[in-house]
Design a protein around this motif. Structure first.
Motif, PDB file in Angstrom:
ATOM      1  N   ALA A 112       0.841  -1.205   0.000  1.00  0.00           N
ATOM      2  CA  ALA A 112       0.000   0.000   0.000  1.00  0.00           C
ATOM      3  C   ALA A 112       0.875   1.253   0.000  1.00  0.00           C
ATOM      4  CB  ALA A 112      -0.944  -0.009   1.197  1.00  0.00           C
ATOM      5  N   ALA A 113       1.950   1.237   0.799  1.00  0.00           N
ATOM      6  CA  ALA A 113       2.867   2.381   0.848  1.00  0.00           C
ATOM      7  C   ALA A 113       3.570   2.561  -0.496  1.00  0.00           C
ATOM      8  CB  ALA A 113       3.892   2.189   1.963  1.00  0.00           C
ATOM      9  N   LYS A 114       3.989   1.475  -1.107  1.00  0.00           N
ATOM     10  CA  LYS A 114       4.684   1.531  -2.394  1.00  0.00           C
ATOM     11  C   LYS A 114       3.764   2.064  -3.490  1.00  0.00           C
ATOM     12  CE  LYS A 114       7.990   0.402  -5.370  1.00  0.00           C
ATOM     13  NZ  LYS A 114       8.388   1.574  -6.122  1.00  0.00           N
ATOM     14  N   LYS A 115       2.514   1.643  -3.476  1.00  0.00           N
ATOM     15  CA  LYS A 115       1.532   2.126  -4.460  1.00  0.00           C
ATOM     16  C   LYS A 115       1.376   3.646  -4.336  1.00  0.00           C
ATOM     17  CE  LYS A 115      -3.188   0.941  -6.032  1.00  0.00           C
ATOM     18  NZ  LYS A 115      -3.434   2.138  -6.729  1.00  0.00           N
ATOM     19  N   ARG A 116       1.229   4.119  -3.097  1.00  0.00           N
ATOM     20  CA  ARG A 116       1.100   5.561  -2.880  1.00  0.00           C
ATOM     21  C   ARG A 116       2.361   6.293  -3.331  1.00  0.00           C
ATOM     22  NH1 ARG A 116      -0.555   7.139   2.937  1.00  0.00           N
ATOM     23  NH2 ARG A 116      -0.860   9.131   1.903  1.00  0.00           N
ATOM     24  N   PHE A 117       3.507   5.722  -3.038  1.00  0.00           N
ATOM     25  CA  PHE A 117       4.789   6.324  -3.407  1.00  0.00           C
ATOM     26  C   PHE A 117       4.895   6.482  -4.923  1.00  0.00           C
ATOM     27  CE2 PHE A 117       9.347   6.077  -4.385  1.00  0.00           C
ATOM     28  CZ  PHE A 117       9.854   7.041  -3.533  1.00  0.00           C
ATOM     29  N   ASP A 118       4.454   5.467  -5.648  1.00  0.00           N
ATOM     30  CA  ASP A 118       4.535   5.486  -7.114  1.00  0.00           C
ATOM     31  C   ASP A 118       3.505   6.407  -7.761  1.00  0.00           C
ATOM     32  OD1 ASP A 118       6.628   3.681  -7.015  1.00  0.00           O
ATOM     33  OD2 ASP A 118       5.366   1.925  -7.418  1.00  0.00           O
ATOM     34  N   GLU A 119       2.387   6.643  -7.080  1.00  0.00           N
ATOM     35  CA  GLU A 119       1.276   7.374  -7.701  1.00  0.00           C
ATOM     36  C   GLU A 119       1.049   8.781  -7.161  1.00  0.00           C
ATOM     37  OE1 GLU A 119      -2.068   4.775  -7.179  1.00  0.00           O
ATOM     38  OE2 GLU A 119      -1.245   3.245  -8.540  1.00  0.00           O
ATOM     39  N   ASP A 120       1.555   9.090  -5.990  1.00  0.00           N
ATOM     40  CA  ASP A 120       1.233  10.357  -5.323  1.00  0.00           C
ATOM     41  C   ASP A 120       2.515  11.147  -5.051  1.00  0.00           C
ATOM     42  OD1 ASP A 120       0.517  12.375  -3.508  1.00  0.00           O
ATOM     43  OD2 ASP A 120      -0.753  11.074  -2.293  1.00  0.00           O
ATOM     44  N   GLU A 121       2.740  12.205  -5.804  1.00  0.00           N
ATOM     45  CA  GLU A 121       3.963  13.009  -5.670  1.00  0.00           C
ATOM     46  C   GLU A 121       4.097  13.649  -4.282  1.00  0.00           C
ATOM     47  OE1 GLU A 121       6.736  13.338  -7.563  1.00  0.00           O
ATOM     48  OE2 GLU A 121       5.836  11.726  -8.744  1.00  0.00           O
ATOM     49  N   ALA A 122       2.991  14.092  -3.710  1.00  0.00           N
ATOM     50  CA  ALA A 122       3.046  14.697  -2.367  1.00  0.00           C
ATOM     51  C   ALA A 122       3.467  13.650  -1.333  1.00  0.00           C
ATOM     52  CB  ALA A 122       1.687  15.303  -2.005  1.00  0.00           C
ATOM     53  N   PHE A 123       2.940  12.441  -1.470  1.00  0.00           N
ATOM     54  CA  PHE A 123       3.323  11.353  -0.560  1.00  0.00           C
ATOM     55  C   PHE A 123       4.804  11.010  -0.754  1.00  0.00           C
ATOM     56  CE2 PHE A 123       4.007   6.858   0.402  1.00  0.00           C
ATOM     57  CZ  PHE A 123       3.605   6.837   1.731  1.00  0.00           C
ATOM     58  N   LYS A 124       5.237  10.952  -2.007  1.00  0.00           N
ATOM     59  CA  LYS A 124       6.638  10.645  -2.305  1.00  0.00           C
ATOM     60  C   LYS A 124       7.560  11.665  -1.629  1.00  0.00           C
ATOM     61  CE  LYS A 124       8.053   9.058  -6.345  1.00  0.00           C
ATOM     62  NZ  LYS A 124       8.413   8.951  -7.775  1.00  0.00           N
ATOM     63  N   LYS A 125       7.179  12.929  -1.693  1.00  0.00           N
ATOM     64  CA  LYS A 125       7.983  13.989  -1.075  1.00  0.00           C
ATOM     65  C   LYS A 125       8.045  13.784   0.450  1.00  0.00           C
ATOM     66  CE  LYS A 125       8.549  18.968  -0.951  1.00  0.00           C
ATOM     67  NZ  LYS A 125       8.066  20.271  -1.384  1.00  0.00           N
ATOM     68  N   ARG A 126       6.887  13.473   1.063  1.00  0.00           N
ATOM     69  CA  ARG A 126       6.868  13.211   2.516  1.00  0.00           C
ATOM     70  C   ARG A 126       7.713  11.987   2.868  1.00  0.00           C
ATOM     71  NH1 ARG A 126       1.465  13.661   1.876  1.00  0.00           N
ATOM     72  NH2 ARG A 126       0.996  11.648   2.824  1.00  0.00           N
ATOM     73  N   ALA A 127       7.701  10.986   2.001  1.00  0.00           N
ATOM     74  CA  ALA A 127       8.499   9.780   2.240  1.00  0.00           C
ATOM     75  C   ALA A 127       9.992  10.114   2.233  1.00  0.00           C
ATOM     76  CB  ALA A 127       8.173   8.713   1.196  1.00  0.00           C
ATOM     77  N   TYR A 128      10.419  10.911   1.262  1.00  0.00           N
ATOM     78  CA  TYR A 128      11.827  11.313   1.215  1.00  0.00           C
ATOM     79  C   TYR A 128      12.212  12.142   2.445  1.00  0.00           C
ATOM     80  CZ  TYR A 128      12.462   9.664  -3.610  1.00  0.00           C
ATOM     81  OH  TYR A 128      12.569   8.900  -4.738  1.00  0.00           O
ATOM     82  N   GLN A 129      11.303  13.019   2.866  1.00  0.00           N
ATOM     83  CA  GLN A 129      11.561  13.819   4.072  1.00  0.00           C
ATOM     84  C   GLN A 129      11.651  12.911   5.303  1.00  0.00           C
ATOM     85  OE1 GLN A 129       8.235  16.525   3.859  1.00  0.00           O
ATOM     86  NE2 GLN A 129       9.323  17.962   2.526  1.00  0.00           N
ATOM     87  N   ALA A 130      10.833  11.861   5.330  1.00  0.00           N
ATOM     88  CA  ALA A 130      10.866  10.919   6.455  1.00  0.00           C
ATOM     89  C   ALA A 130      12.211  10.189   6.514  1.00  0.00           C
ATOM     90  CB  ALA A 130       9.715   9.924   6.352  1.00  0.00           C
ATOM     91  N   VAL A 131      12.778   9.866   5.359  1.00  0.00           N
ATOM     92  CA  VAL A 131      14.099   9.213   5.331  1.00  0.00           C
ATOM     93  C   VAL A 131      15.153  10.140   5.919  1.00  0.00           C
ATOM     94  CG1 VAL A 131      15.944   8.293   3.864  1.00  0.00           C
ATOM     95  CG2 VAL A 131      13.576   7.783   3.327  1.00  0.00           C
ATOM     96  N   VAL A 132      15.113  11.393   5.530  1.00  0.00           N
ATOM     97  CA  VAL A 132      16.077  12.375   6.043  1.00  0.00           C
ATOM     98  C   VAL A 132      15.929  12.497   7.563  1.00  0.00           C
ATOM     99  CG1 VAL A 132      16.733  14.821   6.030  1.00  0.00           C
ATOM    100  CG2 VAL A 132      16.244  13.638   3.866  1.00  0.00           C
ATOM    101  N   LYS A 133      14.694  12.575   8.041  1.00  0.00           N
ATOM    102  CA  LYS A 133      14.466  12.684   9.487  1.00  0.00           C
ATOM    103  C   LYS A 133      14.919  11.422  10.211  1.00  0.00           C
ATOM    104  CE  LYS A 133      10.729  16.043   9.296  1.00  0.00           C
ATOM    105  NZ  LYS A 133       9.317  16.302   9.557  1.00  0.00           N
ATOM    106  N   LEU A 134      14.674  10.265   9.608  1.00  0.00           N
ATOM    107  CA  LEU A 134      15.108   8.996  10.208  1.00  0.00           C
ATOM    108  C   LEU A 134      16.626   8.969  10.318  1.00  0.00           C
ATOM    109  CD1 LEU A 134      14.516   6.083  11.159  1.00  0.00           C
ATOM    110  CD2 LEU A 134      14.610   5.393   8.751  1.00  0.00           C
ATOM    111  N   GLN A 135      17.308   9.299   9.249  1.00  0.00           N
ATOM    112  CA  GLN A 135      18.768   9.249   9.247  1.00  0.00           C
ATOM    113  C   GLN A 135      19.400  10.376  10.063  1.00  0.00           C
ATOM    114  OE1 GLN A 135      19.751   8.858   5.074  1.00  0.00           O
ATOM    115  NE2 GLN A 135      19.220   6.684   5.085  1.00  0.00           N
TER     116      GLN A 135
END
Length: 187
Positions: A112-135
C-alpha cells in the motif's frame, strides 16, 4: 576401492554410542558468518533461506571445531522504503504514540505504501523527508522505524526458531550509520 558395510556400521554405532569430539584447534579463530540478510517489511524468500542454511551449517561446523563464531544477520532497514513505510504509518495511524504497530501483515502494508509512493507526488515527497528525518535520528521517526522493525523481526525469529537457529545477532544497515562517519573521514 570397496568399504566393508559391517565395518562402517560398527564404526557409526561406536560414534553414536560413545560420542566423539574434535581435538582443540591449533589456533582458535574468531569467525563471522553472514546469515540470511532479509529485508524489513518483506517476506523472506528462498534466497534468504538458502543463505541461512549455508550460514548455519558453516557456523555449526566451525563451532564444533572449537572456533568462536559470531552469526550476523544484516537486515535491510534503512533507506527509501522506510520513508515510505513511516509516512504511510503516520497517515494511517495518526496518534499511535507508544503503542505497538497494529499491523500483522507488513507485506500488505508495504504494498500500500509503495503504491502511494509510485502514484502520489506529495506522498513521495513526505516519504523522502521521512528518510532524512530517520537518518538524522529524529526521535518520532526512530520510534516508528523501531515499531516496523519489531514486526518483521518477530516474523523472522519465528522462522529461525523453526529452523533451530540460535544466537543470531541482527545488525541492520542502521547499526553502521554512526560508525560510518569516522570511517569516511579515515578513508
Amino acid at each position: 576401492i570397496f568399504i566393508n558395510k559391517d565395518f562402517v556400521e560398527n564404526e557409526i554405532t561406536k560414534l553414536v554410542r560413545l560420542g566423539f569430539s574434535m581435538p582443540p584447534p591449533k589456533r582458535k579463530l574468531k569467525t563471522i558468518v553472514d546469515m540470511s540478510a532479509p529485508n524489513i517489511a518483506k517476506e523472506m524468500h528462498v534466497g534468504h533461506l538458502r543463505s541461512t542454511i549455508i550460514g548455519e551449517s558453516t557456523s555449526r561446523l566451525l563451532a564444533f571445531m572449537g572456533h568462536d563464531v559470531l552469526k550476523l544477520n544484516h537486515l535491510g532497514d534503512w533507506g527509501t522504503q522506510f520513508g515510505m513505510l513511516i509516512a504511510h504509518l503516520k497517515d494511517t495511524f495518526k496518534n499511535l504514540g507508544d503503542k505497538p504497530l497494529p499491523v500483522s501483515d507488513l507485506q500488505t502494508f508495504y504494498k500500500a505504501a509503495k503504491k502511494r509512493f509510485d502514484e502520489d507526488e506529495a506522498f513521495k515527497k513526505r516519504a523522502y523527508q521521512a528518510v532524512v528525518k530517520l537518518q538524522s535520528y529524529d526521535p518520532e521517526h526512530i520510534k516508528n522505524w523501531e515499531k516496523i522493525c519489531d514486526v518483521s523481526k518477530k516474523e523472522f525469529n519465528e522462522i529461525y526458531r523453526r529452523m533451530d537457529i540460535v544466537d543470531l545477532i541482527p545488525r541492520g544497515e542502521s547499526f553502521y550509520q554512526t560508525r560510518m562517519i569516522s570511517m569516511v573521514k579515515e578513508l
